[in-house]
Enzyme design. Structure first.
Site, PDB file in Angstrom:
ATOM      1  N   THR A  50     -22.948  35.284  40.083  1.00  0.00           N
ATOM      2  CA  THR A  50     -22.759  36.450  39.222  1.00  0.00           C
ATOM      3  C   THR A  50     -21.291  36.854  39.308  1.00  0.00           C
ATOM      4  O   THR A  50     -20.537  36.356  40.147  1.00  0.00           O
ATOM      5  CB  THR A  50     -23.630  37.646  39.653  1.00  0.00           C
ATOM      6  OG1 THR A  50     -23.117  38.186  40.883  1.00  0.00           O
ATOM      7  CG2 THR A  50     -25.081  37.241  39.837  1.00  0.00           C
ATOM      8  N   GLY A  79     -22.236  37.361  44.880  1.00  0.00           N
ATOM      9  CA  GLY A  79     -21.929  38.697  44.396  1.00  0.00           C
ATOM     10  C   GLY A  79     -20.453  38.949  44.637  1.00  0.00           C
ATOM     11  O   GLY A  79     -19.960  38.749  45.757  1.00  0.00           O
ATOM     12  N   VAL A 105     -20.511  36.222  49.461  1.00  0.00           N
ATOM     13  CA  VAL A 105     -19.469  37.150  49.017  1.00  0.00           C
ATOM     14  C   VAL A 105     -18.417  36.368  48.229  1.00  0.00           C
ATOM     15  O   VAL A 105     -17.848  35.399  48.733  1.00  0.00           O
ATOM     16  CB  VAL A 105     -18.820  37.877  50.206  1.00  0.00           C
ATOM     17  CG1 VAL A 105     -17.683  38.775  49.720  1.00  0.00           C
ATOM     18  CG2 VAL A 105     -19.867  38.694  50.957  1.00  0.00           C
ATOM     19  N   LYS A 106     -18.164  36.815  47.020  1.00  0.00           N
ATOM     20  CA  LYS A 106     -17.236  36.128  46.126  1.00  0.00           C
ATOM     21  C   LYS A 106     -15.915  36.892  46.091  1.00  0.00           C
ATOM     22  O   LYS A 106     -15.882  38.085  45.800  1.00  0.00           O
ATOM     23  CB  LYS A 106     -17.863  36.073  44.725  1.00  0.00           C
ATOM     24  CG  LYS A 106     -17.329  35.034  43.785  1.00  0.00           C
ATOM     25  CD  LYS A 106     -18.221  35.033  42.528  1.00  0.00           C
ATOM     26  CE  LYS A 106     -17.767  34.043  41.503  1.00  0.00           C
ATOM     27  NZ  LYS A 106     -18.610  34.145  40.281  1.00  0.00           N
ATOM     28  N   VAL A 107     -14.820  36.165  46.394  1.00  0.00           N
ATOM     29  CA  VAL A 107     -13.492  36.789  46.380  1.00  0.00           C
ATOM     30  C   VAL A 107     -12.564  35.942  45.523  1.00  0.00           C
ATOM     31  O   VAL A 107     -12.749  34.732  45.404  1.00  0.00           O
ATOM     32  CB  VAL A 107     -12.900  36.928  47.807  1.00  0.00           C
ATOM     33  CG1 VAL A 107     -13.816  37.753  48.696  1.00  0.00           C
ATOM     34  CG2 VAL A 107     -12.622  35.561  48.424  1.00  0.00           C
TER      35      VAL A 107
END
Length: 240
Positions: A50, A79, A105-107
């Site tokens: 997402t 996310g 965790v998307k960075v």
């Protein structure tokens, strides 16, 4: 060694895959629960990605949406943080990680993003480094301990640069070393993107639900099925 995505010799040598799971995984790029449910029911969905844009299109609290998706897929669900500074990314990353054990965790691939990736990875929080457009950027993400690195091939194609060649280079570089980072091919616009990524040996492809649905389609399948049914009905009509 690797020439390009359309050359038969561009398929990565088996020796570069040693120690990695040999299975192409399919993720859907969506924040829509119904789309996730539909694909999960087919038994072909391995995870979900997402982003803030996708989640902003859905009604309700994004945390609840992500939690529901995790419960459906029971696999990696990315996310993304919206902070652009290191401290903010850590704060949001910790918040996202608490939603569910399946959250990734998307960075973004920025200096602060790489720094946050390293810190989160040290804390055993899985990270997907996104907005990657070059092998050099992917190398930085892998060195920072990223679980996934997401090259955006469609957006590269949009500016007359070969997205699949970038994927080739990343797969080759990771295969040369002991990086555990998986290559998550993102911004897949059509079925051939997925086929080409699979030939290269990328670990994962993520795409909109419509692209995954298009993988089923071939006119000869429809023609053949129609013929089988008509022949069966004709035979049974004669006996009747």
């Amino acid at each position: 060694m690797i020439v390009g995505p359309f050359d038969a010799d561009s398929v990565v040598d088996d020796s570069l895959r040693e120690g990695k799971e040999i299975r192409m995984k399919l993720f859907v790029d969506t924040g829509n629960v119904k789309e996730v449910e539909g694909l999960a029911a087919l038994g072909i969905l391995d995870g979900v990605t997402t982003n803030p844009t996708l989640l902003s299109k859905e009604a309700g609290d994004y945390r609840e949406i992500l939690k529901t998706i995790c419960q459906i897929v029971k696999g990696p669900v990315s996310g993304e943080v919206v902070a652009t500074d290191y401290a903010g990314m850590l704060r949001e990353g910790h918040d996202l990680a608490r939603i569910d054990e399946h959250i990734i965790v998307k960075v973004p691939l920025t200096r602060d993003g790489i720094k946050a990736c390293k810190t989160l990875a040290t804390e055993a929080i899985r990270v997907n480094v996104t907005l990657v457009f070059s092998p050099a950027q992917a190398l930085l993400a892998a060195k920072a301990g990223a679980t996934f690195v997401s090259p955006f091939i469609g957006r590269l194609d949009d500016v007359a640069s070969s997205g699949m060649t970038v994927v080739c280079d990343i797969v080759e570089i990771f295969g040369n070393y002991d990086f555990s980072t998986e290559v998550l091919v993102a911004s897949c616009r059509h079925p051939m993107h997925i086929v080409e990524a699979a030939r290269i040996g990328a670990d994962i492809c993520t795409s909109p639900a419509a692209v995954i649905e298009a993988l089923f389609n071939h006119p000869l399948t429809n023609i053949g099925l129609d013929r089988f049914i008509k022949d069966w009905e004709k035979a049974h009509a004669v006996k009747a």
